[in-house]
Write a protein that holds these residues in place. Structure first.
Motif, PDB file in Angstrom:
ATOM      1  N   HIS A  17      -5.558  -4.911  -1.735  1.00  0.00           N
ATOM      2  CA  HIS A  17      -4.422  -4.033  -2.013  1.00  0.00           C
ATOM      3  C   HIS A  17      -4.726  -3.049  -3.137  1.00  0.00           C
ATOM      4  CE1 HIS A  17      -2.105  -6.438   0.786  1.00  0.00           C
ATOM      5  NE2 HIS A  17      -2.693  -7.496   0.242  1.00  0.00           N
ATOM      6  N   SER A  18      -5.319  -3.522  -4.217  1.00  0.00           N
ATOM      7  CA  SER A  18      -5.605  -2.593  -5.326  1.00  0.00           C
ATOM      8  C   SER A  18      -6.652  -1.568  -4.910  1.00  0.00           C
ATOM      9  CB  SER A  18      -6.055  -3.359  -6.581  1.00  0.00           C
ATOM     10  OG  SER A  18      -7.208  -4.127  -6.308  1.00  0.00           O
ATOM     11  N   GLY A  51     -11.008 -11.865 -14.663  1.00  0.00           N
ATOM     12  CA  GLY A  51      -9.953 -12.055 -13.679  1.00  0.00           C
ATOM     13  C   GLY A  51      -8.643 -11.394 -14.076  1.00  0.00           C
ATOM     14  N   VAL A  52      -8.520 -11.036 -15.340  1.00  0.00           N
ATOM     15  CA  VAL A  52      -7.230 -10.576 -15.849  1.00  0.00           C
ATOM     16  C   VAL A  52      -6.915  -9.161 -15.374  1.00  0.00           C
ATOM     17  CG1 VAL A  52      -6.059  -9.845 -17.969  1.00  0.00           C
ATOM     18  CG2 VAL A  52      -7.104 -12.096 -17.853  1.00  0.00           C
ATOM     19  N   LEU A  53      -5.813  -9.020 -14.648  1.00  0.00           N
ATOM     20  CA  LEU A  53      -5.426  -7.720 -14.110  1.00  0.00           C
ATOM     21  C   LEU A  53      -4.480  -6.978 -15.044  1.00  0.00           C
ATOM     22  CD1 LEU A  53      -4.683  -8.012 -10.301  1.00  0.00           C
ATOM     23  CD2 LEU A  53      -5.967  -6.196 -11.430  1.00  0.00           C
ATOM     24  N   LYS A  54      -3.709  -7.729 -15.843  1.00  0.00           N
ATOM     25  CA  LYS A  54      -2.645  -7.098 -16.612  1.00  0.00           C
ATOM     26  C   LYS A  54      -3.188  -5.994 -17.514  1.00  0.00           C
ATOM     27  CE  LYS A  54      -0.445  -9.437 -19.704  1.00  0.00           C
ATOM     28  NZ  LYS A  54       0.312 -10.582 -20.244  1.00  0.00           N
ATOM     29  N   ILE A  63      -4.874 -18.716  -3.773  1.00  0.00           N
ATOM     30  CA  ILE A  63      -4.359 -17.628  -4.622  1.00  0.00           C
ATOM     31  C   ILE A  63      -4.089 -16.415  -3.729  1.00  0.00           C
ATOM     32  CG2 ILE A  63      -5.662 -18.393  -6.650  1.00  0.00           C
ATOM     33  CD1 ILE A  63      -7.582 -16.046  -6.153  1.00  0.00           C
ATOM     34  N   TYR A  64      -3.226 -15.527  -4.231  1.00  0.00           N
ATOM     35  CA  TYR A  64      -2.973 -14.299  -3.484  1.00  0.00           C
ATOM     36  C   TYR A  64      -4.129 -13.335  -3.680  1.00  0.00           C
ATOM     37  CZ  TYR A  64       1.787 -15.749  -2.494  1.00  0.00           C
ATOM     38  OH  TYR A  64       2.881 -16.414  -2.019  1.00  0.00           O
ATOM     39  N   ASN A  65      -4.580 -12.753  -2.598  1.00  0.00           N
ATOM     40  CA  ASN A  65      -5.634 -11.750  -2.662  1.00  0.00           C
ATOM     41  C   ASN A  65      -5.049 -10.434  -3.152  1.00  0.00           C
ATOM     42  OD1 ASN A  65      -7.958 -10.240  -2.257  1.00  0.00           O
ATOM     43  ND2 ASN A  65      -7.360  -9.746  -0.157  1.00  0.00           N
ATOM     44  N   SER A  66      -5.607  -9.916  -4.215  1.00  0.00           N
ATOM     45  CA  SER A  66      -5.117  -8.630  -4.734  1.00  0.00           C
ATOM     46  C   SER A  66      -6.099  -7.494  -4.468  1.00  0.00           C
ATOM     47  CB  SER A  66      -4.857  -8.736  -6.238  1.00  0.00           C
ATOM     48  OG  SER A  66      -6.067  -8.988  -6.920  1.00  0.00           O
ATOM     49  N   MET A  80      -5.424  -4.015 -16.928  1.00  0.00           N
ATOM     50  CA  MET A  80      -5.781  -2.806 -16.168  1.00  0.00           C
ATOM     51  C   MET A  80      -4.585  -1.857 -16.052  1.00  0.00           C
ATOM     52  SD  MET A  80      -8.969  -2.927 -15.218  1.00  0.00           S
ATOM     53  CE  MET A  80      -8.976  -1.498 -14.126  1.00  0.00           C
ATOM     54  N   ILE A  81      -3.376  -2.382 -16.238  1.00  0.00           N
ATOM     55  CA  ILE A  81      -2.182  -1.592 -15.940  1.00  0.00           C
ATOM     56  C   ILE A  81      -2.074  -0.374 -16.862  1.00  0.00           C
ATOM     57  CG2 ILE A  81       0.361  -1.629 -15.794  1.00  0.00           C
ATOM     58  CD1 ILE A  81      -1.018  -3.311 -13.635  1.00  0.00           C
ATOM     59  N   PRO A  83      -2.931   1.961  -8.633  1.00  0.00           N
ATOM     60  CA  PRO A  83      -3.721   0.933  -7.932  1.00  0.00           C
ATOM     61  C   PRO A  83      -3.798  -0.411  -8.674  1.00  0.00           C
ATOM     62  CG  PRO A  83      -4.774   3.079  -7.709  1.00  0.00           C
ATOM     63  CD  PRO A  83      -3.632   3.264  -8.673  1.00  0.00           C
ATOM     64  N   PRO A  84      -4.032  -0.430  -9.998  1.00  0.00           N
ATOM     65  CA  PRO A  84      -4.048  -1.759 -10.632  1.00  0.00           C
ATOM     66  C   PRO A  84      -2.690  -2.461 -10.537  1.00  0.00           C
ATOM     67  CG  PRO A  84      -5.032  -0.119 -12.088  1.00  0.00           C
ATOM     68  CD  PRO A  84      -4.425   0.633 -10.941  1.00  0.00           C
ATOM     69  N   ALA A 109       0.383  -7.705  -5.872  1.00  0.00           N
ATOM     70  CA  ALA A 109      -0.172  -8.581  -4.829  1.00  0.00           C
ATOM     71  C   ALA A 109      -0.471  -9.959  -5.411  1.00  0.00           C
ATOM     72  CB  ALA A 109      -1.438  -7.961  -4.239  1.00  0.00           C
ATOM     73  N   LEU A 167     -12.149  -3.842  -9.603  1.00  0.00           N
ATOM     74  CA  LEU A 167     -11.608  -2.504  -9.870  1.00  0.00           C
ATOM     75  C   LEU A 167     -12.536  -1.692 -10.768  1.00  0.00           C
ATOM     76  CD1 LEU A 167      -7.747  -2.734 -10.440  1.00  0.00           C
ATOM     77  CD2 LEU A 167      -8.935  -1.057  -9.024  1.00  0.00           C
ATOM     78  N   HIS A 187      -6.850   6.478 -12.585  1.00  0.00           N
ATOM     79  CA  HIS A 187      -5.712   5.754 -11.992  1.00  0.00           C
ATOM     80  C   HIS A 187      -4.399   6.478 -12.130  1.00  0.00           C
ATOM     81  CE1 HIS A 187      -8.036   1.923 -13.212  1.00  0.00           C
ATOM     82  NE2 HIS A 187      -8.433   2.374 -12.053  1.00  0.00           N
ATOM     83  N   LEU A 202       0.827  -1.212   0.000  1.00  0.00           N
ATOM     84  CA  LEU A 202       0.000   0.000   0.000  1.00  0.00           C
ATOM     85  C   LEU A 202       0.855   1.253   0.000  1.00  0.00           C
ATOM     86  CD1 LEU A 202      -3.242  -0.076   2.127  1.00  0.00           C
ATOM     87  CD2 LEU A 202      -2.891  -0.272  -0.330  1.00  0.00           C
ATOM     88  N   SER A 221     -10.905 -10.708 -19.895  1.00  0.00           N
ATOM     89  CA  SER A 221     -11.612 -11.577 -18.930  1.00  0.00           C
ATOM     90  C   SER A 221     -11.683 -10.928 -17.555  1.00  0.00           C
ATOM     91  CB  SER A 221     -10.911 -12.929 -18.782  1.00  0.00           C
ATOM     92  OG  SER A 221     -10.293 -13.320 -19.968  1.00  0.00           O
ATOM     93  N   ASP A 223      -3.111 -14.778 -17.538  1.00  0.00           N
ATOM     94  CA  ASP A 223      -2.929 -13.348 -17.276  1.00  0.00           C
ATOM     95  C   ASP A 223      -1.436 -13.001 -17.411  1.00  0.00           C
ATOM     96  OD1 ASP A 223      -3.166 -10.724 -16.448  1.00  0.00           O
ATOM     97  OD2 ASP A 223      -4.235 -11.164 -14.589  1.00  0.00           O
ATOM     98  N   VAL A 272      -0.565  -2.165  -8.046  1.00  0.00           N
ATOM     99  CA  VAL A 272      -0.529  -2.700  -6.682  1.00  0.00           C
ATOM    100  C   VAL A 272      -1.262  -4.040  -6.643  1.00  0.00           C
ATOM    101  CG1 VAL A 272      -1.398  -2.372  -4.321  1.00  0.00           C
ATOM    102  CG2 VAL A 272      -0.238  -0.486  -5.493  1.00  0.00           C
ATOM    103  N   GLY A 273      -2.413  -4.098  -7.308  1.00  0.00           N
ATOM    104  CA  GLY A 273      -3.183  -5.347  -7.359  1.00  0.00           C
ATOM    105  C   GLY A 273      -2.407  -6.458  -8.040  1.00  0.00           C
ATOM    106  N   LEU A 274      -1.778  -6.136  -9.165  1.00  0.00           N
ATOM    107  CA  LEU A 274      -1.050  -7.166  -9.904  1.00  0.00           C
ATOM    108  C   LEU A 274       0.172  -7.641  -9.116  1.00  0.00           C
ATOM    109  CD1 LEU A 274      -0.941  -8.874 -12.426  1.00  0.00           C
ATOM    110  CD2 LEU A 274       0.116  -6.972 -13.656  1.00  0.00           C
TER     111      LEU A 274
END
Lengths: 412, 412
Positions: free
Chosen positions: B208-209, B372-375, B202-205, B377-378, A159-160, A166, B307, B406, A29, B370, A143, A162-164
């Motif tokens: 944090h995000s 679940g995909v975070l990448k 799985i790691y919780n993101s 979002m970056i 923030p995204p 994590a 997000l 963001h 964070l 998808s 991903d 930070v999520g990735l």
């Protein structure tokens, strides 16, 4: 020492003299808004294992090949797996495992069929049509692939991100340290706004406006207070400031009058003077010096001039020290929407506000342009760059403007 | 309770249920980036007194009327005043007072003539041409008039505003308190990224995000941790979260599967359910409830979906609670630069990046879409709003996009 040099020459000279600060690690964070110290490669596939995107039954798609509404295929449900748990069994021909969203795809299964697409009776389900292998499966590494660079050094941690971070298990983030910027104001006339006003005195605003700007940039301002107009006192305070910071900013005392004592203090300190005065208005009286590889930049005491030279000259240096890849502000063309009646013998920066209207940028002045006037900085999101030798500016004319970073969200 | 409502209906419903938080006072620097609690009127003129913009001599302009190069006028210099000090004498006919930049204009004087424009011999100066009264004087109130509103409540405190507040002697700034936002994540599968990864976990993101997003907005995230998929445990944790915050956000457990326990927990807690599910992708599984006039919003556990619904649905609520005047993101039209081959039965938001090129906005997708995909979002600075019933999208087509906050500096 050079004098009256161009803004661009001053920037280029000073940029060669600063380097990004050291790096450290901070918790996730706390990394928000900081600058990433290095490229981050993922140590894992993301997701780590193939998993179900829905609540359904994991099965072998080939079992469903003959399924028709009139001739359903029956499979035996041998287990139920929730997200967070691991299947104990393999899926083999004729069997299925009930899986909830996020559960691992059991070994042997190559597709998940939705609850709604089957009928369940006791321990068995009926399939009424063939399913496509892999269609309803979130594949491991979909991903991020192990070893992939997910973010480059020099990027601001959003923030995204930070999520990735994590999600791939990075709990401590390598970031550049906060640049420490010492700020001191010189002037017998200055009082802190927390004090009662006295005759002949004014409230010092530069310590506060520049300190706020440092905070907004994500650096750590170090308040070195107000120093009277005495060479020795200023030299001593600058010396303390150098100990406490990575960069020293002073305001006031840099013109050429009897009491412009910052250049004298820098000389007394033994700092190397780099240049004195910029060929522009406002903010012409700027002095730059270096001492033990740290820069000292003396800005005008005029509040608007101090902010504008900080914006144009100092912020790019700070951004380099922060480790940011992008150091220079955006320049845009815009249509001036009002007249500016003065000629500009010297290059001049006018406080202004740029707005986009569909295809076009428009720019208006934000009020009085005198060196001391702060009010016109409040709505200012850009500085019109008026070349030396320009006559009055006319509404409708195209001008060039530098976009400033004061406002959250930039100019939209 | 309504279900599957539009984003706009959900926003409108929830906005009526939140109010700006309480106000307090903070020191100047700490006010940076905070939201001003009320209009600020200046208690003083700025500058407080008329002063000299330069090093020169204060005199009565009428004394200079007859001055010519061949017949200079001589004045007696009776005093010298530096910035910060008050003249002891008045300027009368035939006299002048030497003033340094920033010194008060002495009583009786109506103009300052520059050092360079006179010659000095002993205690007298010679003027060679007439001067214009008031030309070289910074008049009291030139920047701000006593009683003038210098900034409206609801404005973000920027560095120039910090400077202007300092200049008028405001050392404690009225701002809205930081909105406290409790965040908790539900799911048996979740581990904090500081832990070792275990099979099926799985790691919780999301904690944090979303926490990082709260920090970036200038609010205070309250980390309520990870709760297993048990109705009673979740109800208890939400109850604690309500005590500790102004708004509660949960992630996970809001679909319609066997283990989607957040709606059950809210019911068990006695919260009033407001709506369940939004008619859009991603982020359809959202639940909103209220308890003792505080909102609880349950978002999807899918990192990107969480997000995106936070951005679209929750951020406007938070901005209202922060006291900000402007709550909704910018919407722009842009030319799509690539195909998107799926049809959209349901309204869909696509992760994308808008860029301006002179007259035009262009938008490209930022990768896999998808849930679940975070990448993807970056690099995402906008969401393309694809209406329900749309066919595939084609490169060159005009689309509508919501600009996200963001990235520092917005989209430029």
């Amino acid at each position: 020492m050079k004098t009256s040099i161009s803004l661009e020459e001053a920037q280029a000279t000073l940029l060669t003299l600063v380097r990004p600060v050291a790096q450290g690690q901070v918790p996730l964070l706390a990394a928000t808004g900081r600058v990433l110290g290095r490229d981050i490669q993922s140590g894992v596939n993301l997701p780590v294992f193939s998993k179900s995107p829905l609540d359904g039954y994991a099965l072998q798609a080939k079992d469903s090949e003959q399924a028709k509404p009139s001739q359903p295929v029956t499979l035996t449900v041998i287990e139920e797996v929730r997200a967070g748990y691991v299947p104990r069994n393999k899926v083999m021909a004729g069997t299925a495992i009930k899986v909830m969203t996020g559960a691992p795809v059991p070994e042997g299964a190559d597709e998940i069929v939705k609850f709604e697409d089957v009928t369940r009776e006791g321990n068995s389900i009926k399939l009424f049509s063939p399913v496509t292998p892999g269609k309803n499966v979130i594949r491991a590494g979909e991903d991020v692939i192990q070893g992939e660079t997910i973010a480059p050094g020099g990027m601001v941690v959003t923030p995204p991100l930070v999520g990735l971070l994590a999600a791939i298990g990075v709990a401590a983030v390598p970031v550049f340290e906060k640049v420490r910027i010492a700020i001191l104001s010189t002037g017998d006339e200055l009082l802190d706004p927390s004090r009662d006003l006295l005759p002949g005195k004014i409230y010092n605003s530069n310590l506060h406006s520049l300190g706020a700007y440092c905070l907004q940039l994500g650096t750590a301002p170090v308040d070195m207070g107000i120093v009277p107009d005495e060479t020795t006192a200023i030299a001593a305070r600058i010396s303390q400031a150098l100990q406490a910071s990575d960069l020293v900013i002073t305001t006031g005392g840099v013109s050429v009058g009897d009491y412009d004592v910052v250049p004298a203090a820098l000389t007394q300190l033994g700092a190397e003077l780099i240049f004195w005065k910029l060929d522009m208005k406002p903010g012409s009286p700027v002095i730059a010096a270096s001492y033990n590889n740290k820069l000292i930049i003396g800005l005008s005491g005029n509040p608007a001039a101090a902010l504008i030279t900080f914006d144009l000259l100092v912020v790019p240096l700070i951004k380099k020290m922060m480790g940011l890849e992008k150091q220079f502000p955006l320049k845009v063309s815009a249509i001036l929407t009002e007249n500016f009646n003065k000629s500009s013998q010297q290059r001049r920066f006018l406080r202004a506000r740029v707005q986009r209207d569909k295809a076009m940028n428009y720019v208006k002045l934000t009020g009085e342009q005198s060196n001391g006037v702060l009010k016109s900085m409040i709505d200012c999101n850009a500085l019109i760059d008026v070349p030396a030798g320009s006559g009055p500016l006319l509404a409708g004319q195209e001008v060039s403007a530098v976009v400033l970073g004061h406002e959250p969200g930039g100019f939209l």
